[in-house]
Design a protein around this motif. Structure first.
Motif, PDB file in Angstrom:
ATOM      1  N   UNK A 124       5.191  63.156 -13.788  1.00 23.07           N
ATOM      2  CA  UNK A 124       5.212  64.736 -15.010  1.00 23.07           C
ATOM      3  C   UNK A 124       5.081  66.094 -13.349  1.00 23.07           C
ATOM      4  N   UNK A 150      10.924  71.982 -13.917  1.00 23.00           N
ATOM      5  CA  UNK A 150      10.470  73.221 -14.822  1.00 23.00           C
ATOM      6  C   UNK A 150      10.478  74.577 -14.497  1.00 23.00           C
ATOM      7  N   UNK A 171      14.951  56.382 -11.943  1.00 16.20           N
ATOM      8  CA  UNK A 171      15.992  54.780 -12.487  1.00 16.20           C
ATOM      9  C   UNK A 171      15.649  53.295 -11.819  1.00 16.20           C
ATOM     10  N   UNK A 223      14.838  51.735 -14.935  1.00 14.52           N
ATOM     11  CA  UNK A 223      15.682  51.459 -15.419  1.00 14.52           C
ATOM     12  C   UNK A 223      16.520  50.322 -15.077  1.00 14.52           C
ATOM     13  N   UNK A 233      16.329  58.715 -21.194  1.00 18.42           N
ATOM     14  CA  UNK A 233      16.731  57.048 -20.205  1.00 18.42           C
ATOM     15  C   UNK A 233      18.589  57.353 -19.982  1.00 18.42           C
ATOM     16  N   UNK A 293      20.192  59.350 -16.183  1.00 21.11           N
ATOM     17  CA  UNK A 293      21.117  58.149 -15.583  1.00 21.11           C
ATOM     18  C   UNK A 293      22.128  58.803 -15.197  1.00 21.11           C
ATOM     19  N   UNK A 344      17.684  65.635 -21.649  1.00 15.00           N
ATOM     20  CA  UNK A 344      16.104  65.604 -20.999  1.00 15.00           C
ATOM     21  C   UNK A 344      14.675  66.422 -20.420  1.00 15.00           C
ATOM     22  N   UNK A 345      14.929  67.707 -20.935  1.00 15.52           N
ATOM     23  CA  UNK A 345      14.316  68.445 -19.985  1.00 15.52           C
ATOM     24  C   UNK A 345      13.473  68.537 -21.878  1.00 15.52           C
ATOM     25  N   UNK A 401       7.774  64.852 -24.369  1.00 13.71           N
ATOM     26  CA  UNK A 401       7.044  63.497 -23.693  1.00 13.71           C
ATOM     27  C   UNK A 401       5.468  64.218 -23.361  1.00 13.71           C
TER      28      UNK A 401
END
Lengths: 116, 124
Positions: A20, A27, A76, A79, B27, B31, B80-81, B87
């Motif tokens: 985060x 950002x 990753x 994943x 996700x 990736x 994603x942003x 989130x």
């Protein structure tokens, strides 16, 4: 109390926080870069190079890229943990991604510090 | 450990709820962006090397196929942003009831579609 949760013992909490933290850093940088691109409109090489020549911005860009690589590592890795079950293959993929991202970091320093 | 519980592995028969769709796209887009990293770094490197290389990259990126790739990567970055911001808001206990989670999921999907469309229009 809370800081104990982020100690080495609870690595999941640290990863959660770092994912985060790097996201917020990225950002903020993208907002800054967006504003600079909007203000300066660098459509020529000299303007583009001039935009990226101040040391503070190159530093910020490097911080952005390092955050990006670390963020990518955390994502990753998750994943592969979820979808790649054979331990040998998973370890190999983890290692390959880690080496790749470290190489990207070195490459990024190289790119940004060749700007004069 | 074998167990005999029934499994449904026919993904086409499962209707994905919107929050789940946002999640899996978060996700997938992450990736995709990871896979794009070497190309983005290469483009950055070339664009800073010399005026000729800068022009070369600019010409390359004005090809229709390259623009399509940029739109896809643009969507990935935007989704994603936005999904990431959703989130973090949920981490802070914002919109964690199911109806609100559905609404925010719909907002993420819709805004990333609109913003991607604007990126595409700007590129063409």
């Amino acid at each position: 109390m809370v800081d104990r949760l982020f100690s080495r013992k609870y690595s999941g909490m640290r990863h959660w926080l770092l994912q985060r933290l790097t996201a917020v850093l990225m950002t903020l940088y993208l907002m800054l870069l967006g504003a600079l691109l909007f203000a300066q409109h660098p459509t020529q090489y000299t303007a583009w190079k001039a935009l990226l020549s101040p040391l503070w911005l190159r530093g910020a860009t490097l911080l952005f890229l390092l955050s990006l690589f670390f963020h990518a590592w955390l994502g990753v890795r998750d994943i592969f943990n979820d979808y790649v079950h054979p331990l040998v293959l998973r370890s190999f993929l983890h290692g390959a991604v880690a080496i790749t991202l470290i190489a990207y970091s070195v490459w990024s320093v190289n790119i940004l510090w060749s700007v004069r | 450990m074998k167990n005999a519980r029934p499994k449904n592995l026919n993904l086409l028969s499962i209707r994905l709820p919107l929050p789940a769709l946002v999640s899996i796209l978060h996700r997938a887009s992450g990736f995709l962006l990871f896979l794009a990293l070497p190309f983005l770094l290469l483009a950055l490197q070339s664009s800073l090397k010399s005026a000729i290389q800068f022009q070369h990259i600019a010409d390359l990126l004005s090809q229709p196929a390259a623009k399509l790739m940029l739109v896809i990567l643009g969507w990935a970055a935007i989704h994603h942003l936005l999904a990431g911001i959703r989130h973090l808001l949920m981490d802070m206990h914002w919109a964690i009831t199911l109806p609100k989670a559905r609404t925010s999921a719909r907002m993420v999907l819709l805004s990333s579609a609109i913003l991607t469309f604007l990126v595409a229009r700007w590129l063409w």
